[in-house]
Design an enzyme around this catalytic site. Structure first.
Site, mmCIF file in Angstrom:
data_model
loop_
_atom_site.group_PDB
_atom_site.id
_atom_site.type_symbol
_atom_site.label_atom_id
_atom_site.label_comp_id
_atom_site.label_asym_id
_atom_site.label_seq_id
_atom_site.Cartn_x
_atom_site.Cartn_y
_atom_site.Cartn_z
ATOM 1 C CG ASP A 9 -1.633 1.243 1.192
ATOM 2 O OD1 ASP A 9 -2.253 1.511 0.136
ATOM 3 O OD2 ASP A 9 -2.181 1.894 2.380
ATOM 4 C CB SER A 10 0.321 4.759 -0.544
ATOM 5 O OG SER A 10 -0.888 4.746 0.185
ATOM 6 C CE1 TYR A 41 2.110 5.816 -4.072
ATOM 7 C CE2 TYR A 41 0.811 3.781 -4.094
ATOM 8 C CZ TYR A 41 2.070 4.492 -4.255
ATOM 9 O OH TYR A 41 3.252 3.780 -4.313
ATOM 10 N N GLY A 42 -3.409 9.129 -3.799
ATOM 11 C CA GLY A 42 -4.778 9.452 -4.204
ATOM 12 C C GLY A 42 -4.948 10.814 -5.002
ATOM 13 C CB CYS A 73 -3.239 0.476 -2.521
ATOM 14 S SG CYS A 73 -3.483 2.199 -2.871
ATOM 15 C CG ASN A 74 -9.744 0.386 -2.903
ATOM 16 O OD1 ASN A 74 -10.835 -0.174 -3.318
ATOM 17 N ND2 ASN A 74 -9.300 0.271 -1.576
ATOM 18 C CD GLU A 151 -0.494 6.610 6.772
ATOM 19 O OE1 GLU A 151 0.722 6.637 7.307
ATOM 20 O OE2 GLU A 151 -0.636 5.843 5.718
ATOM 21 C CB CYS A 184 -9.433 4.651 0.517
ATOM 22 S SG CYS A 184 -7.931 4.943 1.241
ATOM 23 C CB THR A 185 -6.827 -0.239 1.884
ATOM 24 O OG1 THR A 185 -5.733 0.434 1.775
ATOM 25 C CG2 THR A 185 -7.259 -1.341 1.086
ATOM 26 C CG HIS A 186 -5.205 4.818 4.573
ATOM 27 N ND1 HIS A 186 -4.571 4.399 3.282
ATOM 28 C CD2 HIS A 186 -3.969 5.259 5.283
ATOM 29 C CE1 HIS A 186 -3.016 4.641 3.211
ATOM 30 N NE2 HIS A 186 -2.811 5.127 4.456
#
Ligand code: DGL
Length: 266
Positions: A9-10, A41-42, A73-74, A151, A184-186
């Site tokens: 992932d980012s 990244y988005g 990561c989408n 984060e 979004c995986t976050h």
């Protein structure tokens, strides 16, 4: 050392799928890589992202000796899966917004897609909606500021209520909206904050278990799943009685063993 399954992932978002992977694949070695020097990244341009994602994943696969790559990561998956598969010789499993499960889960047929600005606008995402939710109203909402919130939360800091409220607000304008895709995986890492800030009961749908199921299919055909028989292979799988014999020893019917065309037969 057994080759691990590499999660990419980012940032820390990919950690939101680790629980599902450990549940589905108990004991499987995992490795993790994040491109945190380039986070987020988005909001970055597509061309730059593709080159970056391929370079990072190639390096990480070489360093870890991974047997498979999970692009958790989408934003990366909706853009770079093809390029990754062309550049890597191991299986690549992507993460895409859970549009199909959300279309099933929503009673009103009105659901939200909460993702990065890149993911909400990608043709890949549009195709998913057209294919799996053609009769639904999908409220697409870019929520890039939630990435930094996740984060923060994972490093033990509190989330910022004002940011969460402002990020979600446009969703609640759709009064019949009853389901939200965490695209979004976050975002599953912020689930507690999201639930607290929702004005009503919402079904939150993420992709974690679907990814783990896919990884399990790709990486360890059947044997990890104790509820099923162990897998078996045979070069002449159709042999009469073989499947029953194997079943007596706890094996499922044999897979046909794929041999290179150059292997001779009598
Ligand atoms: N976790 C990533 C996703 O699933 C992206 C976050 C970012 O770097 O913008 O989309």
């Amino acid at each position: 050392m057994t080759a691990p399954i590499l999660i990419f992932d980012s940032g820390v978002g990919g950690l939101s799928v680790v629980g599902a992977l450990r549940t589905r694949l108990p004991g499987a070695p995992l490795a993790y890589v994040c491109d945190n020097a380039a986070l987020p990244y988005g909001t970055k341009p597509d061309d730059w992202l593709v080159a970056r994602i391929v370079a990072v994943c190639r390096a990480a696969v070489a360093a870890s000796g991974a047997r498979a790559l999970v692009v958790a990561c989408n934003t990366a998956s909706t853009l770079a899966l093809k390029a990754l598969r062309e550049n890597l010789s191991i299986p690549v499993i992507g993460t895409v917004p859970a549009i199909k499960p959300a279309a099933h889960a929503s009673r009103s047929g009105v659901f939200g897609l909460l993702a990065t600005s890149a993911t909400v606008s990608r043709p890949y995402t549009q195709r998913l909606i057209a294919e799996f939710a053609p009769d639904c109203t999908v409220v697409r909402l870019a929520a890039d500021r939630l990435v930094a919130q996740a984060e923060r939360v994972l490093t033990g800091m509190p989330w910022d209520d004002a940011v969460i409220t402002a990020s979600l607000a446009p969703l609640w304008e759709a009064s019949r909206l009853d389901t939200v895709v965490l695209g979004c995986t976050h975002f599953p890492l912020l689930r507690e904050a999201l639930v607290r800030h929702a004005p009503r009961d919402i079904v939150w749908v993420d992709s974690g278990d679907a990814i783990a199921r896919r990884v399990a299919q790709v990486v360890f055909p059947a044997w990890h799943d104790t509820s099923e028989s162990d897998a078996s292979w045979a070069s002449a799988a159709q042999q009469a009685g073989l499947a029953r014999t194997l079943a007596g020893y706890g094996f499922s019917a044999p897979y046909s063993l794929a041999l290179p065309a150059t292997v001779s037969t009598f």
